[in-house]
Design a protein around this motif. Structure first.
Motif, short mmCIF file in Angstrom:
data_model
loop_
_atom_site.label_atom_id
_atom_site.label_comp_id
_atom_site.label_asym_id
_atom_site.label_seq_id
_atom_site.Cartn_x
_atom_site.Cartn_y
_atom_site.Cartn_z
N LYS A 237 36.06 41.00 78.87
CA LYS A 237 36.76 39.87 78.25
C LYS A 237 35.78 39.28 77.26
O LYS A 237 34.78 38.67 77.65
N LEU A 238 36.04 39.49 75.97
CA LEU A 238 35.08 39.18 74.92
C LEU A 238 35.46 37.92 74.16
O LEU A 238 36.63 37.71 73.84
N THR A 239 34.45 37.11 73.88
CA THR A 239 34.62 35.96 73.00
C THR A 239 33.70 36.14 71.82
O THR A 239 32.47 36.16 71.98
N TYR A 240 34.28 36.32 70.63
CA TYR A 240 33.48 36.49 69.42
C TYR A 240 33.36 35.16 68.68
O TYR A 240 34.37 34.50 68.42
N GLN A 241 32.14 34.79 68.37
CA GLN A 241 31.89 33.59 67.56
C GLN A 241 31.43 34.05 66.18
O GLN A 241 30.26 34.41 65.98
#
Length: 521
Positions: A90-94
């Motif tokens: 589960k990826l969160t890209y900033q």
């Protein structure tokens, strides 16, 4: 009691026999492939059904990633969703704009808010971060790489170029060693009877004739030879400087390492650009010209030569032919210096690295979980998804290579942000090489291979200097400013030498001493 016991035994035997038949026949489920068959080489099918239960599948690893964005808009989740499926994450890209990324990076570091995975901006940012690395702010990952088969494929010589005090803290984004050369208007050259320049004198002649020879045939003095920008490295200066024989950042002089700007070839390069500028054969305000404006000069049909990465040719041609449908472009890199020798500068095999802050990654187990994600990234399936996009949507496979789709705007919007974060290179992560049908790009790829044969490395790439880490970027601004002033004619050779002496006084002499203390020819 005996009768009940006999019935119980009989039921048990029948049940066991039924299970045996079911196991042998694939469970009588019509072959729905629910992974109940024993693994090859395993005589027992015990627990195979339990391992297939969804509730026992590994929970997705949650990872937050910060990286620079080289497009105008943040990409949608199209590619991210596919990556998550392929890697069980589960990826969160900033994403933050590349133009201001260093500011965001420094602010996040100062406040201890860097995420699990932190991409830097380029090699210069990596150098600036070395002090924090030495201070124990980031995880050393070298001891763990042997546990991950795909990460273990990364090139040792490039990993060595990213080590700090002999220890590895980062993964690298691989790039060809030497992509630099020139992209030029071949239709203009043909009209004026010019061949691709064999040496720096012919290069000047081409720029001059592109300026005064009316190459576009409109009977107006509205063309220039060279379009350049405010970048002495990835603009034209460093590539031409290599053609003149200048070392790559540092070189040997009298048995010691010295910075490139202390060599006579550097001064010869400044003289060359001063001559081009004085003749108005380039945009005279190049030191204040952005890359966007430089590109516009070429794609609008005003300039005939662009010096930088030859792999930029696709995008340049795409926009150029919108304005000049008859334009023909080619690439070239074999330009000999005054001594008749060929040379080109090379990068240390990477253009960026990724680090793992201890402020975000709390323990070894969490670090290994993140490294496991990168190990999966270095599989062909994931690398292709991140670099090329979805097959049939963003690219197709032709002759075993990836051919970009016709809708480049879609690919730019949905894929580019993720493309710029892929670890390794095709040789190590197995992703497709690119298929090209533009003749100038095919030629460029051939020249990239030829460039490797004459590439000049930076001898300080694997070396460390505490003073350079602390003051190198600031001091380089002094030399950059003096170089522009020399080319613009506001200082002479004596003025440039004075700037070099000032560089030494402010810490440059210490940098020279520190590099030479650890240099082994």
């Amino acid at each position: 009691m005996k009768k009940k016991k006999s019935i119980s035994i009989l039921v048990s035997v029948v049940l066991a026999f039924s299970l045996l038949i079911s196991a042998c026949s694939g469970g009588g489920n019509g072959g729905n492939n629910n992974n109940t068959s024993p693994a090859p080489g395993n005589d027992s099918g015990a627990k195979t059904e339990e391992t297939a239960k969804p509730e026992e599948q590994e929970k997705p690893a949650e990872i937050t990633i910060m990286l620079p964005l080289n497009t105008a808009e943040t990409p949608p989740d199209t590619i991210k969703n596919e990556i998550e499926k392929l890697t069980n994450t589960k990826l969160t890209y900033q994403f933050f704009p590349a133009d201001t990324y260093e500011e965001k990076l420094n602010a996040s570091f100062a406040t201890g808010s860097l995420p699990d995975v932190t991409y830097l901006k380029n090699q210069a940012t990596f150098i600036q971060m070395k002090e924090a690395i030495r201070d124990g702010q980031f995880w050393e990952i070298g001891p763990y790489l042997s546990e991950f088969p795909n990460l273990g494929k990364l090139k040792e010589e490039i990993l060595n170029n990213t080590k700090v005090d002999g220890k590895l803290y980062s993964l690298y984004l691989g790039r060809p060693l030497a992509r630099q050369g020139m992209i030029y208007r071949k239709d203009w050259a043909d009209k004026l009877g010019l061949a691709a320049p064999a040496n720096v004198d012919e290069l000047y002649a081409m720029m001059e004739k592109f300026t005064i020879g009316d190459p576009d045939g409109n009977n107006q003095a509205d063309t220039i030879g060279l379009a350049d920008r405010n970048d002495l490295i990835y603009g034209a200066f460093k590539t031409v400087s290599a053609w003149f024989g200048t070392p790559n950042n540092w070189g040997e002089m009298d048995g010691q390492l010295q910075p490139e700007f202390t060599f006579p070839e550097y001064v010869e390069t400044m003289d060359f650009f001063k001559k081009v500028r004085d003749a108005k054969a380039m945009n005279v305000d190049f030191a204040a010209t952005s890359k966007t404006d430089q590109i516009n000069l070429f794609t609008s049909g005003k300039a005939g030569v662009y010096i930088g990465s030859m792999q930029d040719v696709n995008s340049l041609v795409k926009d150029l032919v919108k304005n000049v449908p008859t334009a023909v472009v080619d690439t070239h890199s074999m330009v000999a210096g005054p001594d008749g020798q060929f040379a080109t500068w090379s990068i240390p095999g990477y253009n960026n690295v990724v680090l793992f802050p201890k402020s975000a990654v709390k323990d070894e187990a969490e670090l290994k979980g993140i490294l496991a994600f990168f190990d999966k990234m270095m599989t062909p399936e994931v690398a292709n998804m991140m670099y090329w996009g979805k097959e049939g949507v963003h690219y197709t496979v032709q002759d075993g290579k990836a051919k970009a789709g016709d809708d480049q705007e879609l690919t730019e919007r949905e894929v580019k942000g993720f493309k710029d974060s892929v670890i390794g290179e095709p040789e190590t992560n197995g992703m497709f090489e690119g298929f090209h049908d533009l003749p100038a790009r095919i030629h460029a790829e051939q020249l990239v291979l030829e460039n490797e044969k004459i590439a000049v490395p930076d001898p300080t790439a694997p070396l460390d200097s505490a003073t350079y880490t602390e003051k190198g970027t600031e001091l380089q601004e002094l030399i950059k400013d003096a170089t522009y002033k020399y080319i613009y004619g506001s200082i002479d050779k004596a003025g440039f030498d004075k700037a070099v002496e000032e560089w030494k006084k402010r810490g440059g002499a210490q940098i020279i001493e520190e590099f030479n203390a650890v240099y082994k020819p």
